[in-house]
Design an enzyme around this catalytic site. Structure first.
Site, mmCIF file in Angstrom:
data_model
loop_
_atom_site.group_PDB
_atom_site.id
_atom_site.type_symbol
_atom_site.label_atom_id
_atom_site.label_comp_id
_atom_site.label_asym_id
_atom_site.label_seq_id
_atom_site.Cartn_x
_atom_site.Cartn_y
_atom_site.Cartn_z
ATOM 1 N N HIS A 72 0.641 -1.631 0.004
ATOM 2 C CA HIS A 72 0.153 -0.010 0.189
ATOM 3 C C HIS A 72 0.698 1.109 0.204
ATOM 4 O O HIS A 72 2.008 1.230 1.137
ATOM 5 C CB HIS A 72 -0.683 -0.305 1.147
ATOM 6 C CG HIS A 72 -1.963 -1.033 0.875
ATOM 7 N ND1 HIS A 72 -3.247 -0.406 1.757
ATOM 8 C CD2 HIS A 72 -2.019 -2.007 0.592
ATOM 9 C CE1 HIS A 72 -3.941 -1.588 1.446
ATOM 10 N NE2 HIS A 72 -3.658 -2.290 0.853
ATOM 11 N N TYR A 200 -9.347 5.884 6.703
ATOM 12 C CA TYR A 200 -9.851 6.128 8.029
ATOM 13 C C TYR A 200 -10.962 7.217 7.870
ATOM 14 O O TYR A 200 -10.688 7.890 7.514
ATOM 15 C CB TYR A 200 -7.966 6.313 8.628
ATOM 16 C CG TYR A 200 -7.186 4.968 8.868
ATOM 17 C CD1 TYR A 200 -6.763 5.107 10.086
ATOM 18 C CD2 TYR A 200 -5.991 4.924 7.912
ATOM 19 C CE1 TYR A 200 -6.144 4.035 10.476
ATOM 20 C CE2 TYR A 200 -5.189 4.453 8.168
ATOM 21 C CZ TYR A 200 -5.565 3.273 9.379
ATOM 22 O OH TYR A 200 -4.339 2.538 10.022
HETATM 23 C C1 PHB Z 1 -6.123 -4.054 10.264
HETATM 24 O O1 PHB Z 1 -6.191 -4.520 9.573
HETATM 25 O O2 PHB Z 1 -6.510 -4.646 11.765
HETATM 26 C C2 PHB Z 1 -5.906 -2.915 11.162
HETATM 27 C C3 PHB Z 1 -5.724 -2.121 10.266
HETATM 28 C C4 PHB Z 1 -5.245 -0.470 10.420
HETATM 29 C C5 PHB Z 1 -4.487 -0.381 11.586
HETATM 30 C C6 PHB Z 1 -5.688 -1.187 13.001
HETATM 31 C C7 PHB Z 1 -6.397 -1.876 11.829
HETATM 32 O O3 PHB Z 1 -4.762 0.738 12.241
#
Ligand code: PHB
Ligand code: RFL
Length: 389
Positions: A72, A200
């Site tokens: 990514h 996010y």
């Molecule tokens: C996850 O894929 O479980 C994951 C990804 C990013 C984060 C926390 C958990 O910040």
């Protein structure tokens, strides 16, 4: 029984350390309280820094990571319905790799099987002794029988609820903690991810995260109050809440399906100092916990393993009497920086009801600034891809 390094805990920290020490002909025994299936059944981290991938390659477990991990180069950040992309590669020339902790652990178990090095599951009442002397040992029970392992060093890789940290007298430990007034409800579903990069999302109803494991396995989270229970959340309620918090375009494309795992995690920042007491060393979650928002927990465990491996190699191979004494200081310097970043991501993206409308507006302003400022983007990207070690 005698070994050079007795490792308490067979999670990613303990297994990786064991593998790197084995490569240097240093003998280890791992004592794990749970069964292998139980350890592999935990759904946890998903995002690996380049430094973590490098360490896994060095340990000889990089093949599947290379072919099955997803690179990514950036992530999406959404604020109240609007989203923008943060480009890690443009700002840092680095990326992260999406590859589940379950897979990392599976690869490490298989590597240990091949070496024939000892890992004892179902070890009960594990306890380190005499770690301030030159002759430490660890006692444990297996199938009702008492056992003892004499060793040079004891390494506590037994996670936040382990016994290693607690065995250090409380007068010698300094603990720093922040407990957040919410948790993350996570769902794993056999559906294609809604976006090819993570999303996010900050939203007045609460934070949401869209993540993934592979083309047909998605991982989603929503922020929930601490009073919620998993049983209160049907799949339908979860999908409905997630859709309300992510941008409309993503919500329209979201493919839902039955959850194959659903769990609630509390969020906390915690650091216990120092990470050494005599011949006992703490690694990973045994010494520090970060909220998952910055995806740092597993990555920090791996940087601890790096510092400790270097120190143990200097001790065994070069006879350097001081190498191990610098471990705690070096590891903690990186731990605190990652803790700051995880706290900042958590504070900026979650809904804090007690901060009211002012708090929400400040977050929206912070995210608008992030969208417009290359300097702010670079600072976030640099931390997200992982500070150097
Ligand atoms: C996850 O894929 O479980 C994951 C990804 C990013 C984060 C926390 C958990 O910040
Ligand atoms: P672990 O994985 O907790 O392993 C400790 C092992 O020790 C055993 N044990 C004992 N064994 C013997 N005797 C005892 N008395 C024992 N007590 C415990 C346990 O059974 C276990 O097998 O610690 P370790 O190895 O330090 O690894 C740390 C990581 O697991 C953790 O930091 C990450 O999962 C955190 N995390 C994330 N990290 C990331 O880098 N990126 C992410 O995207 C990410 N997402 C997450 C996360 C953690 C989450 N939760 C559930 C806390 C997402 C979530 C939701």
């Amino acid at each position: 029984m005698r070994t050079q390094v007795c490792i308490i805990g067979g999670g990613p920290s303990g297994l990786l350390l064991g593998q790197l020490l084995h490569q240097a002909n240093i003998d280890t025994v791992i004592l794990e309280r749970q069964s292998r299936e139980h350890v592999l059944g935990r759904i946890r981290a998903g995002v690996l820094e380049e430094g973590t991938c490098r360490m896994l390659e060095r340990a000889g477990v990089g093949d599947r990571l290379k072919t099955e991990g997803f690179i990514h180069d950036g992530t999406m950040i959404a604020s109240n319905g609007h989203q923008f992309r943060l480009d890690f590669k443009a700002h840092t020339q680095k990326h992260v790799t999406v590859y589940g902790q379950t897979e990392v652990t599976r690869d490490l178990y298989e590597a240990r099987d091949q070496t024939g090095a000892k890992i004892l599951h179902h070890a009960q009442d594990v306890l380190p002794h005499d770690v301030t002397l030159n002759t430490p040992y660890v006692t444990y029970k297996l199938k009702g029988q008492n056992h003892r392992i004499d060793c040079d060093f004891v390494i506590g890789c037994d996670g936040f609820h382990g016994i290693s940290r607690q065995s250090i007298p409380s007068t010698l430990r300094k603990e720093f903690e922040r407990i957040y007034p919410f948790g993350w409800l996570g769902v794993l579903s056999e559906t294609p991810p809604v976006s090819h990069e993570l999303i996010y999302a900050n939203h007045p109803r609460g934070f949401a995260l869209c993540s993934m494991r592979n083309e047909n396995l998605s991982r989603y989270y929503v922020q929930t109050p601490l009073s919620e229970r998993v049983d209160d959340w049907s799949d339908a309620r979860f999908w409905d809440e997630l859709k309300r918090r992510i941008p409309e375009a993503a919500a329209d494309q979201l493919i839902t399906g039955p959850s194959i795992e659903k769990s609630l995690a509390r969020l906390r920042s915690f650091i216990s100092e120092p990470m050494q007491w005599g011949r006992l060393f703490l690694v990973g979650d045994a010494s520090h916990i970060v909220p998952p928002t910055g995806a740092k927990g597993l990555n920090l465990a791996v940087s601890d393993v790096h510092y400790l491996t270097e120190a143990l190699l200097q001790h065994y191979q070069e006879g350097d009497p001081n190498a191990l004494e610098t471990y705690s200081k070096k590891a903690l310097a990186r731990v605190w920086k990652a803790s700051r970043f995880s706290w900042w991501m958590t504070s900026t993206l979650h809904h804090f009801p007690e901060h009211g409308g002012f708090g929400q507006k400040i977050q929206e302003a912070e995210l608008a600034y992030l969208e417009q400022s290359p300097a702010a983007q670079k600072a976030l990207a640099e931390n997200y891809v992982g500070l150097p070690y």
